[in-house]
Design a protein around this motif. Structure first.
Motif, PDB file in Angstrom:
ATOM      1  N   GLY A 162      47.849  38.941  39.868  1.00  0.00           N
ATOM      2  CA  GLY A 162      47.540  40.179  40.574  1.00  0.00           C
ATOM      3  C   GLY A 162      47.240  39.959  42.041  1.00  0.00           C
ATOM      4  O   GLY A 162      46.537  39.005  42.425  1.00  0.00           O
ATOM      5  N   VAL A 163      47.765  40.861  42.861  1.00  0.00           N
ATOM      6  CA  VAL A 163      47.560  40.719  44.302  1.00  0.00           C
ATOM      7  C   VAL A 163      46.107  40.975  44.676  1.00  0.00           C
ATOM      8  O   VAL A 163      45.608  40.438  45.674  1.00  0.00           O
ATOM      9  CB  VAL A 163      48.510  41.684  45.057  1.00  0.00           C
ATOM     10  CG1 VAL A 163      48.159  43.134  44.761  1.00  0.00           C
ATOM     11  CG2 VAL A 163      48.483  41.429  46.546  1.00  0.00           C
ATOM     12  N   VAL A 164      45.393  41.774  43.894  1.00  0.00           N
ATOM     13  CA  VAL A 164      43.990  42.062  44.210  1.00  0.00           C
ATOM     14  C   VAL A 164      43.158  40.789  44.111  1.00  0.00           C
ATOM     15  O   VAL A 164      42.350  40.475  45.007  1.00  0.00           O
ATOM     16  CB  VAL A 164      43.442  43.160  43.274  1.00  0.00           C
ATOM     17  CG1 VAL A 164      41.948  43.376  43.535  1.00  0.00           C
ATOM     18  CG2 VAL A 164      44.199  44.461  43.470  1.00  0.00           C
ATOM     19  N   ASN A 165      43.346  40.031  43.038  1.00  0.00           N
ATOM     20  CA  ASN A 165      42.607  38.780  42.899  1.00  0.00           C
ATOM     21  C   ASN A 165      42.979  37.788  44.001  1.00  0.00           C
ATOM     22  O   ASN A 165      42.118  37.061  44.524  1.00  0.00           O
ATOM     23  CB  ASN A 165      42.883  38.158  41.532  1.00  0.00           C
ATOM     24  CG  ASN A 165      42.074  38.828  40.426  1.00  0.00           C
ATOM     25  OD1 ASN A 165      41.118  39.543  40.702  1.00  0.00           O
ATOM     26  ND2 ASN A 165      42.469  38.605  39.185  1.00  0.00           N
ATOM     27  N   GLN A 166      44.256  37.741  44.362  1.00  0.00           N
ATOM     28  CA  GLN A 166      44.674  36.812  45.403  1.00  0.00           C
ATOM     29  C   GLN A 166      44.059  37.159  46.752  1.00  0.00           C
ATOM     30  O   GLN A 166      43.629  36.274  47.502  1.00  0.00           O
ATOM     31  CB  GLN A 166      46.203  36.802  45.507  1.00  0.00           C
ATOM     32  CG  GLN A 166      46.893  36.190  44.301  1.00  0.00           C
ATOM     33  CD  GLN A 166      48.395  36.144  44.462  1.00  0.00           C
ATOM     34  OE1 GLN A 166      48.909  36.393  45.552  1.00  0.00           O
ATOM     35  NE2 GLN A 166      49.104  35.827  43.384  1.00  0.00           N
ATOM     36  N   VAL A 167      44.016  38.451  47.080  1.00  0.00           N
ATOM     37  CA  VAL A 167      43.418  38.866  48.354  1.00  0.00           C
ATOM     38  C   VAL A 167      41.929  38.561  48.373  1.00  0.00           C
ATOM     39  O   VAL A 167      41.398  38.038  49.371  1.00  0.00           O
ATOM     40  CB  VAL A 167      43.682  40.361  48.596  1.00  0.00           C
ATOM     41  CG1 VAL A 167      42.864  40.873  49.776  1.00  0.00           C
ATOM     42  CG2 VAL A 167      45.165  40.617  48.836  1.00  0.00           C
ATOM     43  N   LEU A 168      41.229  38.869  47.265  1.00  0.00           N
ATOM     44  CA  LEU A 168      39.791  38.627  47.229  1.00  0.00           C
ATOM     45  C   LEU A 168      39.468  37.136  47.212  1.00  0.00           C
ATOM     46  O   LEU A 168      38.473  36.696  47.807  1.00  0.00           O
ATOM     47  CB  LEU A 168      39.193  39.307  45.987  1.00  0.00           C
ATOM     48  CG  LEU A 168      39.229  40.841  45.982  1.00  0.00           C
ATOM     49  CD1 LEU A 168      38.712  41.381  44.659  1.00  0.00           C
ATOM     50  CD2 LEU A 168      38.411  41.416  47.138  1.00  0.00           C
ATOM     51  N   ARG A 169      40.315  36.348  46.536  1.00  0.00           N
ATOM     52  CA  ARG A 169      40.040  34.905  46.422  1.00  0.00           C
ATOM     53  C   ARG A 169      40.487  34.144  47.662  1.00  0.00           C
ATOM     54  O   ARG A 169      39.706  33.374  48.233  1.00  0.00           O
ATOM     55  CB  ARG A 169      40.750  34.365  45.176  1.00  0.00           C
ATOM     56  CG  ARG A 169      40.529  32.870  44.909  1.00  0.00           C
ATOM     57  CD  ARG A 169      41.500  32.401  43.841  1.00  0.00           C
ATOM     58  NE  ARG A 169      42.884  32.573  44.291  1.00  0.00           N
ATOM     59  CZ  ARG A 169      43.898  32.855  43.467  1.00  0.00           C
ATOM     60  NH1 ARG A 169      43.686  33.009  42.167  1.00  0.00           N
ATOM     61  NH2 ARG A 169      45.125  32.972  43.950  1.00  0.00           N
ATOM     62  N   ASP A 170      41.714  34.357  48.071  1.00  0.00           N
ATOM     63  CA  ASP A 170      42.266  33.573  49.187  1.00  0.00           C
ATOM     64  C   ASP A 170      41.986  34.216  50.541  1.00  0.00           C
ATOM     65  O   ASP A 170      41.703  33.517  51.514  1.00  0.00           O
ATOM     66  CB  ASP A 170      43.781  33.404  49.010  1.00  0.00           C
ATOM     67  CG  ASP A 170      44.136  32.724  47.703  1.00  0.00           C
ATOM     68  OD1 ASP A 170      43.299  31.958  47.194  1.00  0.00           O
ATOM     69  OD2 ASP A 170      45.244  32.981  47.180  1.00  0.00           O
ATOM     70  N   GLY A 171      42.070  35.556  50.600  1.00  0.00           N
ATOM     71  CA  GLY A 171      41.878  36.221  51.881  1.00  0.00           C
ATOM     72  C   GLY A 171      40.418  36.333  52.280  1.00  0.00           C
ATOM     73  O   GLY A 171      40.068  36.140  53.454  1.00  0.00           O
ATOM     74  N   LEU A 172      39.548  36.646  51.318  1.00  0.00           N
ATOM     75  CA  LEU A 172      38.132  36.831  51.633  1.00  0.00           C
ATOM     76  C   LEU A 172      37.265  35.676  51.179  1.00  0.00           C
ATOM     77  O   LEU A 172      36.049  35.675  51.423  1.00  0.00           O
ATOM     78  CB  LEU A 172      37.635  38.132  50.979  1.00  0.00           C
ATOM     79  CG  LEU A 172      38.356  39.424  51.418  1.00  0.00           C
ATOM     80  CD1 LEU A 172      37.773  40.631  50.706  1.00  0.00           C
ATOM     81  CD2 LEU A 172      38.253  39.605  52.936  1.00  0.00           C
ATOM     82  N   GLY A 173      37.855  34.693  50.507  1.00  0.00           N
ATOM     83  CA  GLY A 173      37.094  33.509  50.100  1.00  0.00           C
ATOM     84  C   GLY A 173      36.111  33.757  48.982  1.00  0.00           C
ATOM     85  O   GLY A 173      35.117  33.019  48.863  1.00  0.00           O
ATOM     86  N   LEU A 174      36.339  34.733  48.135  1.00  0.00           N
ATOM     87  CA  LEU A 174      35.448  35.036  47.015  1.00  0.00           C
ATOM     88  C   LEU A 174      35.947  34.295  45.783  1.00  0.00           C
ATOM     89  O   LEU A 174      36.859  34.740  45.083  1.00  0.00           O
ATOM     90  CB  LEU A 174      35.399  36.547  46.765  1.00  0.00           C
ATOM     91  CG  LEU A 174      34.909  37.392  47.952  1.00  0.00           C
ATOM     92  CD1 LEU A 174      34.985  38.879  47.627  1.00  0.00           C
ATOM     93  CD2 LEU A 174      33.482  37.001  48.329  1.00  0.00           C
ATOM     94  N   ALA A 175      35.353  33.147  45.503  1.00  0.00           N
ATOM     95  CA  ALA A 175      35.848  32.284  44.421  1.00  0.00           C
ATOM     96  C   ALA A 175      35.632  32.902  43.047  1.00  0.00           C
ATOM     97  O   ALA A 175      36.328  32.543  42.091  1.00  0.00           O
ATOM     98  CB  ALA A 175      35.156  30.919  44.504  1.00  0.00           C
TER      99      ALA A 175
END
Length: 325
Positions: A162-175
């Protein structure tokens, strides 16, 4: 010298002038005027009764019967009176689903009306090219089928890709959102459902409110601005009272649609949700009547849902009429 004869009281001319109008003609015209609206509404009323009234009558009859799978295959239905309603109202699951549906609809309606009104104000402020571009985007969002929209949003919230998880994990650094499952937890499931439903409902509210905003006289806004009123004051004092009936009607429609939502919840449950903890009234009726084979209880649930929606709608309509008076 030529003398002009003046009509006397006994002459035919005087009689013609003094004759009172025929009251029977006026009464006939009034009767025709009073009957004409009903005559014009009669065809539409007949069509509505045939399309909506007859199935509704059959649903009411079904709710008073013991109608299960045996009756589908030909066994006569047994009249049970209010037993179906008693079983539904005594079931704690029904009250849990009703509370969940009411809270879910309230959140959807509130967000939809606020964001839709803000988008309408944005449409009013934008230059023509950007307004057309935004309108086309809204129309595309509005025209997508609910099932297609739900599937697309389900991919966006997918655990693995999912793109939402990728944005939150990689874009915002929320592991913590690495392989996060949005649909397993009931609260996050309903949050995703709110996003899907609001996304599809905003265009209707935006276009409806924008149509009302175009009818607000510009002279009043200019006069208020000259008097020193700010944008918020002008909106609250001038714009909001004039578009209030439109907002009420849009709110009523959103309440009706969100209380009986079915497709988005049902499709999300197929993607990964837990049915017992995420069902709303529409899905619960389907599970009871179609999946469970209890058509009598399903009919009672449908009638109760219709009454809940009617009470909420009538309360808003009465408030609107009272404010107009």
């Amino acid at each position: 010298m030529v003398q002009t004869q003046v009509p006397t009281a006994a002459s035919p001319a005087a009689t013609a002038v003094a004759a009172p109008p025929d009251r029977r003609v006026g009464a006939r015209d009034r009767r025709r005027a009073s009957v004409l609206p009903y005559a014009l509404l009669a065809p539409a009323t007949i069509v509505v009764l045939a399309i909506i009234g007859w199935p509704l009558l059959q649903l009411v009859i079904l709710s008073f019967q013991e109608f299960g799978r045996a009756q589908v295959f030909g066994r006569p239905a047994e009249w049970v009176g209010l037993d179906n309603y008693a079983r539904v109202l005594a079931d704690p699951v029904f009250w849990e689903v009703l509370g969940r549906t009411a809270g879910f609809a309230a959140v959807c309606v509130a967000i939809t009306m606020v964001v839709g009104t803000l988008v309408a104000l944005l449409l009013q402020r934008l230059p023509a090219p950007f307004r057309i571009l935004l309108s086309v985007g809204l129309l595309l969002a509005w025209s997508m089928p609910a099932l297609t929209t739900t599937i697309v949003w389900g991919w966006m919230f997918d655990t693995e890709y999912g793109v939402v998880n990728q944005v939150l994990r990689d874009g915002l650094g929320l592991a913590q959102f690495d392989r996060h499952s949005w649909l397993i937890d009931p609260m996050s499931f309903l949050g995703v459902a709110v996003v899907i439903i609001v996304w599809g409902a905003i265009p209707f509210v935006a276009f409806t409110v924008f149509a009302g905003l175009t009818q607000v006289p510009g002279e009043q806004l200019e006069a208020a601005a000259l008097d020193g009123a700010g944008p918020v004051q002008r909106f609250l004092a001038i714009v909001l009272p004039q578009v209030a009936p439109i907002l009420v009607i849009a709110t009523i429609l959103q309440i009706i649609w969100d209380l009986r939502v079915f497709t988005q919840i049902f499709a999300l449950q197929d993607i990964g949700g837990i049915r017992a903890e995420t069902s709303t009234l529409g899905v619960y009726i389907y599970q009871t009547a179609i999946a469970g084979g209890e058509f009598g209880e399903g009919g009672a649930l449908a009638i109760i849902t219709m009454l809940v929606i009617s009470v909420a709608s009538i309360a808003l309509v009465r408030r609107m009429l009272r404010s107009d008076a």
